[in-house]
Design an enzyme around this catalytic site. Structure first.
Site, PDB file in Angstrom:
ATOM      1  N   GLY A   1       0.802  -1.225   0.000  1.00 40.76           N
ATOM      2  CA  GLY A   1       0.000   0.000   0.000  1.00 40.76           C
ATOM      3  C   GLY A   1       0.833   1.272   0.000  1.00 40.76           C
ATOM      4  O   GLY A   1       0.301   2.378   0.145  1.00 40.76           O
TER       5      GLY A   1
ATOM      6  N   ASP B   1      -7.010  -0.599 -16.724  1.00 40.52           N
ATOM      7  CA  ASP B   1      -7.180   0.073 -15.428  1.00 40.52           C
ATOM      8  C   ASP B   1      -6.402   1.387 -15.367  1.00 40.52           C
ATOM      9  O   ASP B   1      -6.565   2.148 -14.418  1.00 40.52           O
ATOM     10  CB  ASP B   1      -6.756  -0.853 -14.275  1.00 40.52           C
ATOM     11  CG  ASP B   1      -5.351  -1.396 -14.453  1.00 40.52           C
ATOM     12  OD1 ASP B   1      -5.116  -2.074 -15.470  1.00 40.52           O
ATOM     13  OD2 ASP B   1      -4.499  -1.137 -13.597  1.00 40.52           O
TER      14      ASP B   1
HETATM   15  P1  AMP Z   1      -0.391   0.167 -11.329  1.00 41.31           P
HETATM   16  O1  AMP Z   1       0.650  -0.696 -11.975  1.00 41.31           O
HETATM   17  O2  AMP Z   1       0.191   1.257 -10.475  1.00 41.31           O
HETATM   18  O3  AMP Z   1      -1.403   0.667 -12.292  1.00 41.31           O
HETATM   19  O4  AMP Z   1      -1.142  -0.773 -10.302  1.00 41.31           O
HETATM   20  C1  AMP Z   1      -1.831  -1.929 -10.656  1.00 41.31           C
HETATM   21  C2  AMP Z   1      -2.540  -2.486  -9.464  1.00 41.31           C
HETATM   22  O5  AMP Z   1      -1.617  -2.872  -8.440  1.00 41.31           O
HETATM   23  C3  AMP Z   1      -3.502  -1.524  -8.805  1.00 41.31           C
HETATM   24  O6  AMP Z   1      -4.593  -2.250  -8.320  1.00 41.31           O
HETATM   25  C4  AMP Z   1      -2.679  -0.973  -7.664  1.00 41.31           C
HETATM   26  O7  AMP Z   1      -3.472  -0.459  -6.628  1.00 41.31           O
HETATM   27  C5  AMP Z   1      -1.905  -2.189  -7.233  1.00 41.31           C
HETATM   28  N1  AMP Z   1      -0.648  -1.835  -6.555  1.00 41.31           N
HETATM   29  C6  AMP Z   1       0.457  -1.306  -7.118  1.00 41.31           C
HETATM   30  N2  AMP Z   1       1.407  -1.101  -6.194  1.00 41.31           N
HETATM   31  C7  AMP Z   1       0.912  -1.500  -5.005  1.00 41.31           C
HETATM   32  C8  AMP Z   1       1.403  -1.522  -3.662  1.00 41.31           C
HETATM   33  N3  AMP Z   1       2.639  -1.114  -3.342  1.00 41.31           N
HETATM   34  N4  AMP Z   1       0.583  -2.006  -2.703  1.00 41.31           N
HETATM   35  C9  AMP Z   1      -0.647  -2.432  -2.999  1.00 41.31           C
HETATM   36  N5  AMP Z   1      -1.180  -2.429  -4.231  1.00 41.31           N
HETATM   37  C10 AMP Z   1      -0.407  -1.961  -5.233  1.00 41.31           C
HETATM   38 MG    MG Z   2      -2.933   1.812 -12.191  1.00 38.90          MG
END
Ligand code: AMP
Ligand code: MG
Length: 491
Positions: free
Chosen positions: A124, A250
């Site tokens: 998170g 997403d």
């Molecule tokens: P992103 O690659 O940033 O678009 O994230 C893809 C998914 O992974 C989303 O659901 C994010 O909320 C989740 N996510 C990315 N980094 C983290 C993290 N450090 N902790 C929890 N969830 C994460």
């Molecule tokens: Mg994202």
């Protein structure tokens, strides 16, 4: 005195299945490293108050301000083509919405503010490097005039996050027209929750496409609206050499803003096949693939909306295909019009497209810097003796040959040289967030707790179209040993 946020929340009033209520997790020792004061004012917030220790605690998620309704939004998504039925805000929390000075509703979201029910195995949290990168690049995009989420603040948390090594943790305050994504629709579509899809579509129309309220087929019109905005957005990206890097569904915004700055990058030398992201091994999200991928993502959106289109399956699929069919033309119109402006044409003629394509081909073959070639072309339009553009080409003769044809074409228009150069400078930036500069900023901040380079880069990028003689070096491409070949998600 307390920090006042004039929240007027609407998303948290939608049904419970749309989000999880969750507060940010407090952090040890928040320290504000950057507040975007003009943006704070635009949002109706008091920048002086945000700079107090209490303000920093709010921006770090340590204190929840009055009127906030903290939630993690639910969404699904195709990641590199693979469908994941539940993603959601795993490290972001929407505090609420405010109405800005232009009357536009804006989400205020903390990114890196602790675990949520959507965190899966993640912590998170966000590391300082990616937070600074998103701050720099999103604000640069805004200054370039490209629809984007923005960055209100960055704080360090006083805690470490564990990635390959222990890194300083940080929280970014992100501002967006909304955080509703193609993946938000997919979340409900995979659950066959047509009522929720309708609720979401109605919310989106009221919020982002109010001109469609009361039209005869609002959901068809909504799809057409998102198609048009995404087509224009991707055209804008290509025109400045931007590569998003993770165009998963997403990370594809329904409002038409650029969102989720992960391994994004601006290219230096022009190369249509350019990829920077370390995880994009197949080049799915390469520079020139971006229009095709945007349409692929929109096709996923169309699938979600079909139940709202009507009962007759065959008919509604055909309708959706018709609407999606507008993408190539809308994209191409925006892209070609943008290119014509970049080479200084005021009018449209047969042969323009081929002329411009020949320039791009020569640039690719000669590893010409994308940004500087167009900026120097403006100089050449202003003064025929200015020949810096040719120096961008490994074989300058390739440019000379093209420039002869270009000058012939310009001669068919009445505008003066000065007029043309002014118009070209207004669309061809001199300053972009070059990877090696962003990397140097991150190194100084992470290794030495030094934010001088960050401040300077942000300042220069706020005026990308202006000559800033004191900062001329910021326009330079990297030296061979400064080249950044890969970028990382850094989650
Ligand atoms: P992103 O690659 O940033 O678009 O994230 C893809 C998914 O992974 C989303 O659901 C994010 O909320 C989740 N996510 C990315 N980094 C983290 C993290 N450090 N902790 C929890 N969830 C994460
Ligand atoms: Mg994202």
């Amino acid at each position: 005195m307390t920090v006042h946020f004039p929240f007027q929340n609407s998303y948290s009033a939608l049904p419970d299945s749309f989000f999880a209520r969750v507060a940010p997790t407090p952090v040890a020792a928040p320290r504000l490293i950057k507040l975007n004061r003009p943006l704070a004012v635009q949002l109706g917030l008091d920048p002086d108050m945000l700079e107090t220790p209490e303000g920093a605690e709010i921006l770090a998620g340590k204190t929840v301000p009055d009127g906030a309704d903290p939630i993690a939004m639910a969404y699904a998504g195709h990641q590199f083509g693979q469908f994941v039925p539940q993603l959601g805000d795993g490290r972001a929390i929407l505090l609420g919405e405010v109405i800005d000075r232009d009357g536009v509703r804006r989400d205020i979201q903390l990114k890196g503010s602790g675990p949520t029910p959507f965190s899966r195995r993640g912590d998170g949290r966000a590391a300082l490097g990616p937070v600074l990168r998103e701050y720099i690049v999103s604000e640069a995009m805004y200054a370039l005039g490209i629809p984007t989420t923005r960055s209100l603040a960055a704080v360090v948390t006083g805690e470490h996050v564990i990635r390959e090594t222990a890194l300083p943790g940080a929280v970014l305050t992100r501002v967006a027209a909304s955080h509703i994504r193609v993946g938000t629709f997919q979340f409900f579509a995979v659950r066959r929750d047509t009522d929720a899809i309708r609720r979401l579509a109605d919310h989106v129309i009221a919020r982002h496409y109010p001109e469609l309220l009361g039209t005869e087929r609002p959901y068809h019109a909504l799809l057409a609206g998102v198609v048009a905005r995404q087509a224009e957005l991707v055209a804008r990206w290509l025109l400045v050499g931007f590569i998003h890097g993770v165009m998963n569904t997403d990370n594809s915004s329904i409002s038409g803003e650029t969102i989720d700055y992960g391994p994004c990058a601006f290219m230096d030398a022009y190369n249509p096949a350019q990829v920077f992201s370390s995880i994009d091994e197949m080049g799915r999200y390469a520079y020139a693939n971006q229009p095709r991928i945007a349409l692929w993502n929109l096709t996923r959106l169309a699938e979600c909306l079909l139940p709202l289109f009507g009962e007759e399956q065959e008919k509604v699929v055909e309708q959706a295909q018709d609407i999606l069919g507008a993408f190539p033309e809308t994209f191409s119109k925006a892209y070609q019009a943008g290119l014509r402006k970049k080479v200084g044409l005021f009018t449209e003629r047969d042969g323009d497209e081929a002329l411009i394509q020949d320039l791009l081909d020569a640039m690719a073959k000669n590893q010409a810097d994308f940004t500087l070639t167009f900026r120097r072309l403006g100089d050449a339009a202003g003064d025929p003796a200015a020949d810096d553009a040719r120096a961008e080409f490994m074989d300058p003769a390739a440019f000379d040959e093209w420039a002869r044809r270009w000058r012939e074409r310009l001669a068919a228009e009445p505008q003066s040289a000065a007029e043309r150069q002014t118009a070209m400078n207004a669309v061809n930036p001199l300053f972009i967030p070059r990877n090696h500069r962003v990397e140097a900023v991150i190194q100084a901040a992470v290794n030495d707790d030094n934010y001088a380079l960050f401040e300077e880069l942000v300042k220069v990028l706020a005026k990308p179209y202006e000559d800033q003689p004191d900062y001329a070096a910021y326009a330079d491409p990297p030296l061979p040993d400064q080249r950044v070949l890969q970028t990382f998600c850094g989650t």
